[in-house]
Design a protein around this motif. Sequence first.
Motif, PDB file in Angstrom:
ATOM      1  N   ALA A  21      -3.517  57.863  -8.175  1.00 50.55           N
ATOM      2  CA  ALA A  21      -2.789  57.549  -9.184  1.00 50.55           C
ATOM      3  C   ALA A  21      -2.862  58.878 -10.226  1.00 50.55           C
ATOM      4  CB  ALA A  21      -2.623  56.279  -9.958  1.00 50.55           C
ATOM      5  N   ALA A  22      -4.134  59.140 -10.627  1.00 54.41           N
ATOM      6  CA  ALA A  22      -4.253  60.387 -11.462  1.00 54.41           C
ATOM      7  C   ALA A  22      -4.093  61.796 -10.818  1.00 54.41           C
ATOM      8  CB  ALA A  22      -5.716  60.208 -11.879  1.00 54.41           C
ATOM      9  N   SER A  23      -4.192  61.861  -9.373  1.00 52.64           N
ATOM     10  CA  SER A  23      -3.972  63.078  -8.542  1.00 52.64           C
ATOM     11  C   SER A  23      -2.520  63.307  -8.617  1.00 52.64           C
ATOM     12  CB  SER A  23      -4.525  62.827  -7.270  1.00 52.64           C
ATOM     13  OG  SER A  23      -4.270  64.050  -6.703  1.00 52.64           O
ATOM     14  N   ARG A  24      -1.642  62.336  -8.407  1.00 53.64           N
ATOM     15  CA  ARG A  24      -0.217  62.120  -8.510  1.00 53.64           C
ATOM     16  C   ARG A  24       0.442  62.675  -9.883  1.00 53.64           C
ATOM     17  NH1 ARG A  24       4.134  58.453  -9.436  1.00 53.64           N
ATOM     18  NH2 ARG A  24       5.971  58.953  -8.068  1.00 53.64           N
ATOM     19  N   LEU A  25      -0.162  62.052 -11.122  1.00 52.05           N
ATOM     20  CA  LEU A  25       0.214  62.588 -12.142  1.00 52.05           C
ATOM     21  C   LEU A  25       0.000  64.072 -12.501  1.00 52.05           C
ATOM     22  CD1 LEU A  25       1.889  61.882 -15.019  1.00 52.05           C
ATOM     23  CD2 LEU A  25      -0.353  60.768 -15.473  1.00 52.05           C
ATOM     24  N   PHE A  26      -1.273  64.383 -12.406  1.00 52.33           N
ATOM     25  CA  PHE A  26      -1.786  65.591 -12.257  1.00 52.33           C
ATOM     26  C   PHE A  26      -0.995  66.611 -11.657  1.00 52.33           C
ATOM     27  CE2 PHE A  26      -4.318  69.201 -10.506  1.00 52.33           C
ATOM     28  CZ  PHE A  26      -4.722  69.847 -11.646  1.00 52.33           C
ATOM     29  N   ASN A  27      -0.547  66.411 -10.447  1.00 53.16           N
ATOM     30  CA  ASN A  27       0.188  67.514  -9.779  1.00 53.16           C
ATOM     31  C   ASN A  27       1.539  67.380 -10.268  1.00 53.16           C
ATOM     32  OD1 ASN A  27      -1.555  68.541  -7.548  1.00 53.16           O
ATOM     33  ND2 ASN A  27      -2.030  66.554  -6.941  1.00 53.16           N
ATOM     34  N   ALA A  28       1.871  66.421 -10.599  1.00 52.56           N
ATOM     35  CA  ALA A  28       3.375  66.490 -11.127  1.00 52.56           C
ATOM     36  C   ALA A  28       3.578  67.450 -12.359  1.00 52.56           C
ATOM     37  CB  ALA A  28       3.852  64.920 -11.564  1.00 52.56           C
ATOM     38  N   ALA A  29       2.376  67.227 -13.104  1.00 61.50           N
ATOM     39  CA  ALA A  29       2.378  67.897 -14.403  1.00 61.50           C
ATOM     40  C   ALA A  29       2.369  69.538 -14.147  1.00 61.50           C
ATOM     41  CB  ALA A  29       1.415  67.404 -15.457  1.00 61.50           C
ATOM     42  N   LYS A  30       1.382  69.693 -13.567  1.00 58.87           N
ATOM     43  CA  LYS A  30       0.964  70.828 -13.248  1.00 58.87           C
ATOM     44  C   LYS A  30       2.101  71.917 -12.283  1.00 58.87           C
ATOM     45  CE  LYS A  30      -3.197  73.634 -11.726  1.00 58.87           C
ATOM     46  NZ  LYS A  30      -3.691  73.985 -12.689  1.00 58.87           N
ATOM     47  N   HIS A  31       2.652  71.082 -11.427  1.00 50.89           N
ATOM     48  CA  HIS A  31       3.597  71.793 -10.682  1.00 50.89           C
ATOM     49  C   HIS A  31       5.107  71.694 -10.750  1.00 50.89           C
ATOM     50  CE1 HIS A  31       0.167  73.167  -8.182  1.00 50.89           C
ATOM     51  NE2 HIS A  31      -0.121  71.794  -8.112  1.00 50.89           N
ATOM     52  N   ARG A  45      20.040  66.119   0.182  1.00 49.28           N
ATOM     53  CA  ARG A  45      18.702  65.796  -0.432  1.00 49.28           C
ATOM     54  C   ARG A  45      18.704  64.599  -1.249  1.00 49.28           C
ATOM     55  NH1 ARG A  45      14.739  69.703  -0.547  1.00 49.28           N
ATOM     56  NH2 ARG A  45      14.940  71.560   0.568  1.00 49.28           N
ATOM     57  N   THR A  46      17.946  63.817  -1.315  1.00 46.93           N
ATOM     58  CA  THR A  46      17.681  62.650  -2.148  1.00 46.93           C
ATOM     59  C   THR A  46      17.371  63.224  -3.334  1.00 46.93           C
ATOM     60  OG1 THR A  46      16.823  61.432  -0.379  1.00 46.93           O
ATOM     61  CG2 THR A  46      16.363  60.441  -2.583  1.00 46.93           C
ATOM     62  N   PRO A  47      18.011  62.721  -4.581  1.00 50.01           N
ATOM     63  CA  PRO A  47      17.672  63.085  -5.927  1.00 50.01           C
ATOM     64  C   PRO A  47      16.410  62.902  -6.175  1.00 50.01           C
ATOM     65  CG  PRO A  47      19.930  61.838  -6.042  1.00 50.01           C
ATOM     66  CD  PRO A  47      19.137  61.827  -4.717  1.00 50.01           C
ATOM     67  N   ALA A  48      15.759  63.935  -6.818  1.00 52.83           N
ATOM     68  CA  ALA A  48      14.346  63.854  -7.252  1.00 52.83           C
ATOM     69  C   ALA A  48      14.061  62.865  -8.254  1.00 52.83           C
ATOM     70  CB  ALA A  48      13.727  65.107  -7.696  1.00 52.83           C
ATOM     71  N   SER A  49      12.970  62.047  -8.251  1.00 56.56           N
ATOM     72  CA  SER A  49      12.585  61.257  -9.349  1.00 56.56           C
ATOM     73  C   SER A  49      12.333  62.049 -10.568  1.00 56.56           C
ATOM     74  CB  SER A  49      11.365  60.461  -8.963  1.00 56.56           C
ATOM     75  OG  SER A  49      11.067  59.508 -10.134  1.00 56.56           O
ATOM     76  N   ASP A  50      12.642  61.374 -11.814  1.00 58.89           N
ATOM     77  CA  ASP A  50      12.330  61.908 -13.237  1.00 58.89           C
ATOM     78  C   ASP A  50      11.555  61.004 -13.817  1.00 58.89           C
ATOM     79  OD1 ASP A  50      14.352  60.500 -13.766  1.00 58.89           O
ATOM     80  OD2 ASP A  50      15.261  61.700 -14.840  1.00 58.89           O
ATOM     81  N   LEU A  89       7.645  61.128 -20.899  1.00 58.17           N
ATOM     82  CA  LEU A  89       6.430  61.900 -21.401  1.00 58.17           C
ATOM     83  C   LEU A  89       6.603  63.396 -21.558  1.00 58.17           C
ATOM     84  CD1 LEU A  89       3.384  61.174 -21.456  1.00 58.17           C
ATOM     85  CD2 LEU A  89       3.266  61.564 -18.874  1.00 58.17           C
ATOM     86  N   ALA A  90       7.170  64.126 -20.510  1.00 56.49           N
ATOM     87  CA  ALA A  90       7.223  65.469 -20.766  1.00 56.49           C
ATOM     88  C   ALA A  90       7.988  65.852 -21.946  1.00 56.49           C
ATOM     89  CB  ALA A  90       7.872  66.013 -19.386  1.00 56.49           C
ATOM     90  N   ALA A  91       8.883  64.986 -22.347  1.00 59.91           N
ATOM     91  CA  ALA A  91       9.806  65.431 -23.572  1.00 59.91           C
ATOM     92  C   ALA A  91       8.666  65.185 -24.791  1.00 59.91           C
ATOM     93  CB  ALA A  91      10.917  64.275 -23.620  1.00 59.91           C
ATOM     94  N   GLU A  92       7.783  64.373 -24.916  1.00 58.44           N
ATOM     95  CA  GLU A  92       6.888  64.278 -25.888  1.00 58.44           C
ATOM     96  C   GLU A  92       5.845  65.084 -25.967  1.00 58.44           C
ATOM     97  OE1 GLU A  92       6.454  61.819 -28.601  1.00 58.44           O
ATOM     98  OE2 GLU A  92       8.694  61.287 -27.755  1.00 58.44           O
ATOM     99  N   LEU A  93       5.401  65.783 -24.910  1.00 55.12           N
ATOM    100  CA  LEU A  93       4.358  66.815 -24.856  1.00 55.12           C
ATOM    101  C   LEU A  93       5.289  68.132 -25.258  1.00 55.12           C
ATOM    102  CD1 LEU A  93       2.844  66.181 -21.541  1.00 55.12           C
ATOM    103  CD2 LEU A  93       1.858  66.001 -23.430  1.00 55.12           C
ATOM    104  N   TYR A 107       7.162  68.617 -11.216  1.00 57.33           N
ATOM    105  CA  TYR A 107       8.290  67.855 -10.763  1.00 57.33           C
ATOM    106  C   TYR A 107       7.891  66.365 -11.245  1.00 57.33           C
ATOM    107  CZ  TYR A 107       4.224  66.901  -7.417  1.00 57.33           C
ATOM    108  OH  TYR A 107       2.989  66.595  -6.970  1.00 57.33           O
ATOM    109  N   LEU A 108       8.858  65.279 -10.887  1.00 56.17           N
ATOM    110  CA  LEU A 108       8.927  63.859 -11.170  1.00 56.17           C
ATOM    111  C   LEU A 108       9.190  63.855 -12.834  1.00 56.17           C
ATOM    112  CD1 LEU A 108       6.034  62.476  -9.265  1.00 56.17           C
ATOM    113  CD2 LEU A 108       8.298  62.257  -8.723  1.00 56.17           C
ATOM    114  N   GLY A 109       9.539  64.902 -13.245  1.00 55.34           N
ATOM    115  CA  GLY A 109      10.166  64.892 -14.553  1.00 55.34           C
ATOM    116  C   GLY A 109       9.682  65.701 -15.500  1.00 55.34           C
ATOM    117  N   PHE A 110       8.719  66.575 -15.107  1.00 55.14           N
ATOM    118  CA  PHE A 110       8.102  67.798 -15.900  1.00 55.14           C
ATOM    119  C   PHE A 110       8.907  68.964 -15.406  1.00 55.14           C
ATOM    120  CE2 PHE A 110       4.343  64.621 -15.717  1.00 55.14           C
ATOM    121  CZ  PHE A 110       4.072  64.718 -16.985  1.00 55.14           C
TER     122      PHE A 110
END
Length: 98
Positions: free
Chosen positions: A49-59, A13-18, A23-27, A61-64
């Motif tokens: 772009a908004a949908s990508r960030l929303f989904n990353a936070a909610k689900h 697997r390719t390592p996931a982006s973080d 941003l998650a650490a600040e939250l 991934y990408l560092g959340f």
Amino acid sequence: MPSILRWEDPAPRTPASDEYAPLAAELMKNPGKWAVIAEHPDTQDGRRAASRLFNAAKHGYLGFPRIGGGTFKATTRTVNNGDGTRVITVHAMFDPAP
């Protein structure tokens, strides 16, 4: 019937982006508080772009991170700027409740 049948192990697997980890650490430092984490113009690219960030936070991934004892919550709003344009805001918070 598939046109290819080859016996081999899958590639690693390719390592996931973080990219959103800071941003998650600040939250996580301010649990239970909503924050505006992004504003995008109400265009196709802005909505994407908004949908990508929303989904990353909610689900988670990408560092959340998905961690025990807490989850990230996210929502979006489309608001008028007052000058005839609209902007999409992405809000998020870390909820420490299990």
